[in-house]
Design a protein around this motif. Structure first.
Motif, PDB file in Angstrom:
ATOM      1  N   VAL A  48       0.838  -1.202   0.000  1.00 28.56           N
ATOM      2  CA  VAL A  48       0.000   0.000   0.000  1.00 28.56           C
ATOM      3  C   VAL A  48       0.874   1.253   0.000  1.00 28.56           C
ATOM      4  CG1 VAL A  48      -1.676   1.337   1.329  1.00 28.56           C
ATOM      5  CG2 VAL A  48      -1.960  -1.133   1.096  1.00 28.56           C
ATOM      6  N   GLN A  49       1.951   1.234   0.779  1.00 28.87           N
ATOM      7  CA  GLN A  49       2.855   2.386   0.838  1.00 28.87           C
ATOM      8  C   GLN A  49       3.439   2.691  -0.539  1.00 28.87           C
ATOM      9  OE1 GLN A  49       4.321   4.417   3.847  1.00 28.87           O
ATOM     10  NE2 GLN A  49       4.266   5.526   1.897  1.00 28.87           N
ATOM     11  N   ARG A  50       3.891   1.664  -1.254  1.00 30.52           N
ATOM     12  CA  ARG A  50       4.472   1.876  -2.588  1.00 30.52           C
ATOM     13  C   ARG A  50       3.425   2.421  -3.561  1.00 30.52           C
ATOM     14  NH1 ARG A  50       6.982  -3.103  -1.404  1.00 30.52           N
ATOM     15  NH2 ARG A  50       5.486  -4.237  -2.719  1.00 30.52           N
ATOM     16  N   ILE A  51       2.217   1.870  -3.493  1.00 30.25           N
ATOM     17  CA  ILE A  51       1.154   2.333  -4.390  1.00 30.25           C
ATOM     18  C   ILE A  51       0.801   3.787  -4.094  1.00 30.25           C
ATOM     19  CG2 ILE A  51      -1.292   2.051  -4.965  1.00 30.25           C
ATOM     20  CD1 ILE A  51      -0.895  -0.970  -4.533  1.00 30.25           C
ATOM     21  N   VAL A  52       0.670   4.114  -2.817  1.00 29.82           N
ATOM     22  CA  VAL A  52       0.326   5.485  -2.424  1.00 29.82           C
ATOM     23  C   VAL A  52       1.408   6.463  -2.874  1.00 29.82           C
ATOM     24  CG1 VAL A  52       0.097   7.022  -0.425  1.00 29.82           C
ATOM     25  CG2 VAL A  52      -1.202   4.884  -0.517  1.00 29.82           C
ATOM     26  N   ASP A  53       2.664   6.100  -2.704  1.00 32.65           N
ATOM     27  CA  ASP A  53       3.761   6.978  -3.131  1.00 32.65           C
ATOM     28  C   ASP A  53       3.700   7.239  -4.638  1.00 32.65           C
ATOM     29  OD1 ASP A  53       4.690   7.158  -0.560  1.00 32.65           O
ATOM     30  OD2 ASP A  53       6.267   5.651  -0.803  1.00 32.65           O
ATOM     31  N   SER A  54       3.409   6.187  -5.411  1.00 32.83           N
ATOM     32  CA  SER A  54       3.326   6.344  -6.866  1.00 32.83           C
ATOM     33  C   SER A  54       2.133   7.213  -7.259  1.00 32.83           C
ATOM     34  CB  SER A  54       3.210   4.970  -7.539  1.00 32.83           C
ATOM     35  OG  SER A  54       4.366   4.191  -7.306  1.00 32.83           O
TER      36      SER A  54
END
Length: 252
Positions: A48-54
Motif C-alpha cells: 500500500v505504501q508503494r502504491i500510495v507513493d506512486s
C-alpha cells in the motif's frame, strides 16, 4: 523478450493497476491511514505504501496530517468519467421523473458517502429538495444501500466501522441489521430509506451494476406521507429505468 516473458510482464502490469484501483476505492475523502487502506484492500502495508507513493507523484492522492486522501488529479479523472455517465443516462432519468413526478437521482459513492451525479427535483407542491451540506452516509440512504448491496461483507465491514452514525431514531446503527437489509435488497432488487436519513422523508433505490464501472444507484425521494401508497408504481418505474440505464451504459 520471449512470449512467456511478455505475458508475465503484462499480467504483472494488470495486477499493479488492479491494486492501485483497490486502494483508490478504499479512500475516505477525509483521509485514510495506511493501516486502514491495508485492511480494506487486503494488501500488505508495504505494498500500500508503494502504491500510495506512486499515486501521490501523479497527484492522484495527497498525503497529509489526516492521512491519504483524494488528490486533484483523481478529481479531474472522476469528473470526466461522471460526465460521460450523466450524458448517457440523463434521458432515462428524465423518463423516471416523468413517470413519478418525485425527486429522482443517480449517484455513486466516495468513501462512506453518497455522491450525487445528477438529479431532477419534483415539481409537486409537497416535495423533497435535498440539502447539499447534509451528511449522506451510505447506510442511511436508499441509494447508498443499493450500492452497498453490490459489495461483499468484508468490503462493507472495512468501509463502515461500527457504530454506524445515527441520523434519526430509525437509522440502522449496526452491521448485523444492515447486512440483513442488504440481503433483502439483493433478493428483491430494491432498497428503502424509511425516515432513516431525515424524518418525514422516504426513498426507494435500485442498484446499477455495469461491468467496468463502479457501483451506481438510482432513487426516488418523497415525503413519507405518500411513500407506502406509491410503492408498487415506484418499483415498476425504477425497474424500467434500471434496465434502460444499464443498456445505455453498456453501449460502446
Amino acid at each position: 523478450m520471449s512470449d512467456t516473458e511478455q505475458v508475465s510482464a503484462k499480467d504483472g502490469g494488470i495486477q499493479v493497476i488492479s491494486r492501485a484501483f483497490a486502494v483508490l476505492r478504499a479512500l475516505d475523502r477525509n483521509g485514510s491511514s495506511l493501516g486502514a487502506l491495508a485492511k480494506a484492500t487486503g494488501l500488505p502495508r508495504s505494498t500500500v505504501q508503494r502504491i500510495v507513493d506512486s499515486l501521490a507523484a501523479e497527484n492522484v492522492v495527497e498525503i497529509g496530517d489526516s492521512g491519504v486522501r483524494p488528490g486533484w488529479g483523481l478529481q479531474q479523472l472522476a469528473q470526466a468519467g461522471q460526465s460521460i455517465v450523466v450524458q448517457r443516462v440523463r434521458p432515462q432519468l428524465q423518463t423516471l421523473f416523468e413517470a413519478t413526478r418525485e425527486t429522482v437521482d443517480i449517484s455513486t459513492f466516495h468513501g462512506r458517502q453518497v455522491t450525487f451525479l445528477d438529479r431532477i427535483i419534483s415539481d409537486q407542491e409537497l416535495r423533497v429538495v435535498p440539502f447539499n451540506d447534509r451528511p449522506r452516509p451510505l447506510h442511511a440512504m436508499a441509494n447508498g444501500k443499493a450500492m452497498l448491496s453490490l459489495l461483499d461483507d468484508d468490503r462493507i465491514a472495512a468501509l463502515l466501522p461500527e457504530p454506524l452514525a445515527r441520523l434519526t431514531p430509525l437509522t440502522l446503527t449496526t452491521l448485523d441489521a444492515l447486512r440483513k437489509e442488504l440481503d433483502a435488497v439483493r433478493r428483491e432488487g430494491f432498497s428503502y430509506d424509511r425516515e432513516e436519513h431525515a424524518l418525514g422523508v422516504c426513498a426507494i433505490g435500485a442498484p446499477i451494476n455495469v461491468p467496468g464501472l463502479p457501483p451506481h444507484a438510482i432513487s426516488a425521494v418523497m415525503p413519507a406521507t405518500r411513500f407506502e401508497a406509491r410503492l408498487p408504481e415506484l418499483k415498476e418505474a425504477l425497474r424500467a429505468c434500471r434496465v434502460a440505464m444499464v443498456g445505455a451504459l453498456r453501449m460502446p
